[in-house]
Design an enzyme around this catalytic site. Sequence first.
Site, PDB file in Angstrom:
ATOM      1  N   GLU A  34      -3.477  10.578  -5.481  1.00 45.53           N
ATOM      2  CA  GLU A  34      -2.537  11.669  -5.724  1.00 45.53           C
ATOM      3  C   GLU A  34      -1.768  11.352  -7.013  1.00 45.53           C
ATOM      4  O   GLU A  34      -1.227  10.255  -7.142  1.00 45.53           O
ATOM      5  CB  GLU A  34      -1.556  11.786  -4.568  1.00 45.53           C
ATOM      6  CG  GLU A  34      -2.180  12.119  -3.233  1.00 45.53           C
ATOM      7  CD  GLU A  34      -1.140  12.093  -2.124  1.00 45.53           C
ATOM      8  OE1 GLU A  34      -0.270  12.988  -2.101  1.00 45.53           O
ATOM      9  OE2 GLU A  34      -1.187  11.171  -1.294  1.00 45.53           O
ATOM     10  N   ARG A 262      -5.875  -1.329   4.771  1.00 41.87           N
ATOM     11  CA  ARG A 262      -5.193  -1.298   3.486  1.00 41.87           C
ATOM     12  C   ARG A 262      -4.725  -2.703   3.112  1.00 41.87           C
ATOM     13  O   ARG A 262      -4.662  -3.596   3.959  1.00 41.87           O
ATOM     14  CB  ARG A 262      -3.994  -0.341   3.523  1.00 41.87           C
ATOM     15  CG  ARG A 262      -2.923  -0.720   4.519  1.00 41.87           C
ATOM     16  CD  ARG A 262      -1.723   0.198   4.416  1.00 41.87           C
ATOM     17  NE  ARG A 262      -0.986  -0.055   3.188  1.00 41.87           N
ATOM     18  CZ  ARG A 262      -0.001   0.723   2.749  1.00 41.87           C
ATOM     19  NH1 ARG A 262       0.336   1.820   3.402  1.00 41.87           N
ATOM     20  NH2 ARG A 262       0.636   0.426   1.647  1.00 41.87           N
ATOM     21  N   LYS A 272       4.767   4.105  -2.033  1.00 42.83           N
ATOM     22  CA  LYS A 272       5.140   4.877  -3.221  1.00 42.83           C
ATOM     23  C   LYS A 272       6.562   5.395  -3.116  1.00 42.83           C
ATOM     24  O   LYS A 272       7.301   5.435  -4.105  1.00 42.83           O
ATOM     25  CB  LYS A 272       4.183   6.070  -3.398  1.00 42.83           C
ATOM     26  CG  LYS A 272       2.927   5.765  -4.190  1.00 42.83           C
ATOM     27  CD  LYS A 272       2.199   7.068  -4.493  1.00 42.83           C
ATOM     28  CE  LYS A 272       0.914   6.814  -5.256  1.00 42.83           C
ATOM     29  NZ  LYS A 272       0.198   8.085  -5.517  1.00 42.83           N
TER      30      LYS A 272
END
Length: 557
Positions: A34, A262, A272
């Site tokens: 993104e 992850r 983020k």
Amino acid sequence: MEQEETKNFIETKIEADNRQQVYGERVHTRFPPEPNGYLHIGHAKSICLNFGIAQKYGGITNLRFDDTNPSKEDVEYVNSIKEDVRWLGFTWDDRMFYASDYFPALYAYAVKLIRAGKAYVDDLSGEEIHAYRGTFNEPGKESPYRNRSIEENVRLFAEMKEGKYGDGEKVLRAKIDMASPNLNMRDPVLYRILHAKHHRTGTTWCIYPMYDFAHPVSDAIERITHSICTLEFEAHRPLYNWVLEEWEDPEGQKPQQIEFARLNVTHMITSKRKLRALVENGIVSGWDDPRMPTISGIRRRGYTPAAIRDFCARIGVAKADSVVDIALLEYCIRQDLKYKAPRIMAVIDPIKVVITDYPEHKTEVLTADNNQENEAMGTRQITFSREVYIERQDFMEEPVKKFFRLAPGREVRLKYAYIIKCEDVIKDGDGNIIEIHCTHDPESKSGSGAHADRKVKGTLHWVNAADAVDIETRVYDYLTRDAAEDEGKDFMSQINPDSLQVYHSKAERYIQQFRAGDSFQFLRQGYFVMDPDTTPDHPVVNRTVGLRDTWAKMQKK
């Protein structure tokens, strides 16, 4: 006998698909960030995995921007992501795409789902949708708008696209099962209204697809074979597959989602939202602050792409979340720089040493190794004279036990030069030490003196005061004090207030040949990199990593 290569579960899956001709032996992956912030160390693992898997099996990888939320996206982030992928050593060739490329196709497919009776326009607010959703222990409740006719849903969805309604006034939802044990399958939202300017499409659209709809359709359009994503999307996989039930692939080959754990690293924040807060609150100087775990931040700190790739390879691909010790990452950096970074002398926190019995106007030229681990890097010339700088911490007026550096009456060797002995300490009116006066053994010169092999317990690095270069040294510590994030705490309370120390340092003149991005080792201090803030008159260096290798020591135990 050669040891058989160990394959991770994704490679095993791909090889099984190839044997069964699921995709005709095609391997086509994608990296779909993104563009709403800078990539971090966790994304580096995903980049290495997606591009690396495709390379291993003769496949290809797309770079695709999931630009479906214009309120948070910016071209700045797009450009930074492209730079990060290239820096890590990967290329997408001509396969760079955007989810926004597919807005017309996504809209058409949504209409197809409506006509198939699989989607409907809902007037419930976001709060009401959440309340109707139910819990893990209780089924959800159907929206009163769920049974609108297909014709009405087609008309209302078209009116949403035409901008007849305000933000949040209506949404398009999938019609699945409000009693499903998987909450993601309880009529999830596929489209929402958002009157915001998009960085690519401007104001053409005022409805935007949700990630769970845009992602599988984009994968299908690009004919991705293996959609590799992180473990938090495992519960979304049934929805991924549901979205594609009506999709018609020319060869009947629909993408499949595969999840992996992850990357979490001690002392590193990989949210983020939290990283954005650090930037916006001025805790750090920006997304590329060397304390940040962003790829641009670690690049500025002097981490190397080879070290990051090595790190990702060492930690492997797992199905369960875990936390990797940052010591392993630092080990990989040292291993990469060990043989290729030149070694020079610099004094971070300098104090002057005057060798009182050395001739005042004499200057000697000495030979120093550029890298003792790599003879091919050769040697350089350094100068020596009556006044030199040493590290302030290398002198102690009242030495503690096992302190083998300089102290009153003690001897140390100056590397490549002479053995010196502390005779006197000069202080200012406040009692601060401003100079150390020493004598030297003129026969102890390294490599040539009669006493060249005379042993002393300490060897110090130093810089000749006569031609020392003034530099700014930025020494970084971990940004968070706690090794692992405590989700129960306000993360700001975990920030280390001493994560940056700035020194006015002295370096040998050899440093003047380096440019921004060049790495080198300061003897006894660690690996450093020239910062972009550097100017011809003001060199600025960042410490990349210290020399103490805790990971290597751990492996020997």
